[in-house]
Design an enzyme around this catalytic site. Sequence first.
Site, PDB file in Angstrom:
ATOM      1  CG  HIS A  24      -0.633  -0.048   2.533  1.00 40.34           C
ATOM      2  ND1 HIS A  24       0.421   0.670   3.034  1.00 40.34           N
ATOM      3  CD2 HIS A  24      -1.154  -0.699   3.599  1.00 40.34           C
ATOM      4  CE1 HIS A  24       0.550   0.463   4.334  1.00 40.34           C
ATOM      5  NE2 HIS A  24      -0.400  -0.381   4.696  1.00 40.34           N
ATOM      6  CG  HIS A  78      -4.944  -5.054  12.381  1.00 39.33           C
ATOM      7  ND1 HIS A  78      -5.697  -3.915  12.274  1.00 39.33           N
ATOM      8  CD2 HIS A  78      -3.871  -4.862  11.559  1.00 39.33           C
ATOM      9  CE1 HIS A  78      -5.097  -3.080  11.437  1.00 39.33           C
ATOM     10  NE2 HIS A  78      -4.000  -3.642  10.983  1.00 39.33           N
ATOM     11  CD  GLU A  80      -3.656  -2.196   6.981  1.00 36.77           C
ATOM     12  OE1 GLU A  80      -3.125  -2.112   8.094  1.00 36.77           O
ATOM     13  OE2 GLU A  80      -3.313  -1.494   5.997  1.00 36.77           O
ATOM     14  CG  ASP A  82      -1.934  -6.699   6.140  1.00 39.30           C
ATOM     15  OD1 ASP A  82      -2.918  -6.033   6.470  1.00 39.30           O
ATOM     16  OD2 ASP A  82      -0.827  -6.560   6.674  1.00 39.30           O
ATOM     17  CG  HIS A 145      -1.234   0.187  12.330  1.00 35.59           C
ATOM     18  ND1 HIS A 145      -1.196   0.785  11.090  1.00 35.59           N
ATOM     19  CD2 HIS A 145      -1.623  -1.079  12.107  1.00 35.59           C
ATOM     20  CE1 HIS A 145      -1.495  -0.108  10.161  1.00 35.59           C
ATOM     21  NE2 HIS A 145      -1.766  -1.240  10.752  1.00 35.59           N
ATOM     22  CG  ASP A 164       0.071  -4.569  11.451  1.00 30.08           C
ATOM     23  OD1 ASP A 164       0.469  -5.560  10.814  1.00 30.08           O
ATOM     24  OD2 ASP A 164      -0.915  -3.907  11.110  1.00 30.08           O
ATOM     25  CE1 TYR A 196      30.117   0.571  -7.699  1.00 32.06           C
ATOM     26  CE2 TYR A 196      32.146  -0.720  -7.820  1.00 32.06           C
ATOM     27  CZ  TYR A 196      31.399   0.397  -8.175  1.00 32.06           C
ATOM     28  OH  TYR A 196      31.939   1.323  -9.028  1.00 32.06           O
ATOM     29  CG  HIS A 229      30.800   4.983  -6.591  1.00 30.36           C
ATOM     30  ND1 HIS A 229      29.926   5.977  -6.960  1.00 30.36           N
ATOM     31  CD2 HIS A 229      31.323   4.497  -7.743  1.00 30.36           C
ATOM     32  CE1 HIS A 229      29.929   6.091  -8.275  1.00 30.36           C
ATOM     33  NE2 HIS A 229      30.784   5.212  -8.776  1.00 30.36           N
TER      34      HIS A 229
END
Length: 405
Positions: A24, A78, A80, A82, A145, A164, A196, A229
């Site tokens: 999301h 909960h 939500e 998921d 949450h 969560d 790298y 770098h």
Amino acid sequence: MKAVEIKPDIYWVGAIDWAVRDFHGYVTPNGTTYNNYLILDSEVTLVDTVKHDFADIGIGNIRELTEPSKIRNIVINHIENDHLTALGRVMELAPEATIYITDRGKKGMDRFFDTSKWNIKIVKTGDELKTGKYTLQFIETPMLHWPDSMMTYVKEAKLLISQDAFGQHLASTARFDDDFIDCASHTELETSVIDYYANILMPFGTLIKSKIAQIQKLGLEIDMIAPDHGIIWRKDPLKVIRMYLEMAEGKADLRVAIIYDTMWHSTEQMTLPITQGIMDEGVDCKVIKLRATPMSVAIKEFWMSRGCLVGSPTLNNEAFPSVAEFIYHLRGLRPKNRITGAFGSYGWGGGAVKWIYSELQNMKLETMDPGIEILYRPSKEDEEKCYDFGRDFARRVKEYHKNYE
Ligand code: FEO
């Protein structure tokens, strides 16, 4: 991945989402998992469900332990998507179960499902559910949450199922912190060095060794290395030189990278029993879906792992384009010291697996032949073959890895 016992008779029955990169709007480069838990007590109790796309996997994990119809209680911590959206599927299989949920949770759940025929019990902080030897205590955590949120404490197991809170978006074959090896204990800085090297320097191992030997011969005193770098090496400048020499010698972790793509999820479905087979041989595994992952990350994962399985559906008698692109990049990097194999699915006529093998062999990589290629969707029997293929491959990887220990 199979159910995992986390406390006596309490099992993780969740699902690993290796491919999600946008949760999301939250970027999830390492995927995530949807955890839920089954308590096998006098009253079988499920705590939370999984995201709807993973309902078959979650229910499959429950089936390994008990018939879903035996579930008596379902705790929804909960609402939500998921964690809640597989609930409809679970309720079809366990229609007599009672759902324990907060008042606000119930109001939200009613927006997802027709709950008029479901048994529902609203709970508040301090309420308890005795399932047999275990007692579940509910603790409302509004706005931690979401307004509906709560946690479930299993008293006798001293287990807090915290929804969560305290989680992470991190797909892994490890279920516990002490199992998690974060790519064999590499720090983020080390991983960046490997990344790298894999993407830029992989073809130049021999040259790297001779150049470093040349510099060492000059007897220069080096107490700092300042590259163009990233981080300047001050504390232990020789560390990065050691890492380069080790990689030039073919260092990799005892791990399998499954790098695949899929058209209609058949090849993807094959990754599940293959992963399980690898894990059951005690080998860690990382699953990378190419269209969900930048190519450089796939290359890094290949390079970090002693073994790699490439999975592809057949398209026009050849490999899927993203898989062909991966092979194209890999070929240019002239990889060495890795053992590989291939698997895939097809509808009309096969060809992808054969093509991948010929490419891997042209690169002079060790391969485990033959690969495995299935027609349309994997049947139960095909899944067993995939599991055996995963186990065989992991055994070969362990054997091959001994050359580098
Ligand atoms: Fe993991 Fe708030 O859902």
